[in-house]
Design an enzyme around this catalytic site. Structure first.
Site, PDB file in Angstrom:
ATOM      1  N   SER A  89       0.869  -1.173   0.000  1.00 36.24           N
ATOM      2  CA  SER A  89       0.000   0.000   0.000  1.00 36.24           C
ATOM      3  C   SER A  89       0.901   1.217   0.000  1.00 36.24           C
ATOM      4  CB  SER A  89      -0.871   0.008   1.269  1.00 36.24           C
ATOM      5  OG  SER A  89      -1.506   1.256   1.447  1.00 36.24           O
ATOM      6  N   TYR A 148      -2.705  -1.026  10.629  1.00 33.22           N
ATOM      7  CA  TYR A 148      -2.628  -1.249   9.185  1.00 33.22           C
ATOM      8  C   TYR A 148      -1.241  -0.884   8.677  1.00 33.22           C
ATOM      9  CZ  TYR A 148      -3.610  -0.631   4.194  1.00 33.22           C
ATOM     10  OH  TYR A 148      -3.574  -0.692   2.814  1.00 33.22           O
TER      11      TYR A 148
END
Length: 269
Positions: free
Chosen positions: A132, A145
């Site tokens: 990401s 995350y």
């Protein structure tokens, strides 16, 4: 010569878009997901094999990888299964913490570990992992995350050394938001009244209008799989590239201050 890609998390979003793209390019596709019986699109495509896989289940990983390598000559493993967990740390349950780390980080490591002996024996293969832009920079209220995605970036870089000894490649794809996943099953939000104002600002920043269709990111996965470059990281999509370029331009410390001000505004100096 036909090539084969093994994909985790292929039931929705980027995983499904990647499966469809590679199939359209003449590849064999092994599309894995937790509930293949529920899939109604990929199972209609030629040269697509559906297999069950929950990346938090080590026994099932071993069984599914064994089945895959016994029936196909696999060239690329695309570690894509994962989801986003948003909220303040004190809002998370222990179950949420474990699920996030188990899925996003340990799942990738387990699947990769299961394939290494196969790739090492044939002295060829490529691992691609969806990380990401959140593995290269941070947003507030995204700590766990980010912990998984930064870990994957560091892990992939370190793995490149040992895998390189056996002509095995490893690459990461770092997209920003993907339209099909936003606010869907790939996002888990934990709320706490002390952080609600910041969470609202964060969602404003994560406007789906800034996100790219999964198909655009799948194109980057295909590029990484076929360009024969010794390139570790691929920042994917305009939104991700804008954020990353800004961080490189002003430096990490200034970028953190800027992000803090953007999300928490008058709450910070």
């Amino acid at each position: 010569m036909e090539k084969t890609i093994f994909i985790t998390g292929a039931s929705t979003g980027l995983g499904k878009a990647t499966a469809k793209l590679f199939q359209s390019k003449g590849w064999n596709v092994i599309a894995t997901m937790r509930n293949p019986a529920k899939e109604t699109e990929l199972n209609t495509l030629e040269n697509v094999t559906l297999l069950p896989l929950d990346v938090t289940n080590p026994e099932q990983i071993r069984a599914t990888v064994k089945t895959a390598i016994e029936t196909h000559n696999i060239d690329v493993v695309f570690n894509n299964a994962g989801y986003g967990l948003i909220g303040a740390l004190e809002a998370f349950s222990d179950e949420q913490l474990i699920k996030q780390i188990d899925t996003n980080l340990l799942g990738v490591i387990r699947v990769t570990q299961a394939f290494i002996p196969y790739f090492r024996e044939k002295k060829n293969g490529l691992f691609i992992t969806t990380t990401s832009i959140g593995g290269l920079l941070t947003f507030p209220l995204d700590s766990i995350y980010h912990a998984t995605k930064w870990a994957l970036e560091g892990w992939s870089e370190s793995m490149s050394y040992e895998l390189g000894l056996h002509n095995i490649g490893i690459k990461t794809i770092a997209p920003g938001g993907i339209k099909t996943n936003f606010a869907g099953p790939s996002l888990d939000v934990a709320r706490h009244p002390a952080y609600e104002q910041g969470l609202t600002k964060l969602f404003d920043l994560m406007n789906p209008d800034n996100f790219e269709p999964a198909e655009w990111i799948a194109d980057v996965v295909y590029e990484a799989a076929t360009d024969d470059k010794k390139q570790l990281r691929y920042v994917a999509g305009e939104f991700a590239n804008q954020l990353y370029s800004r961080r490189l331009e002003i430096g990490a410390e200034a970028a953190v201050k800027e992000m803090n001000k953007t999300v928490f505004g008058e709450l910070v100096d």
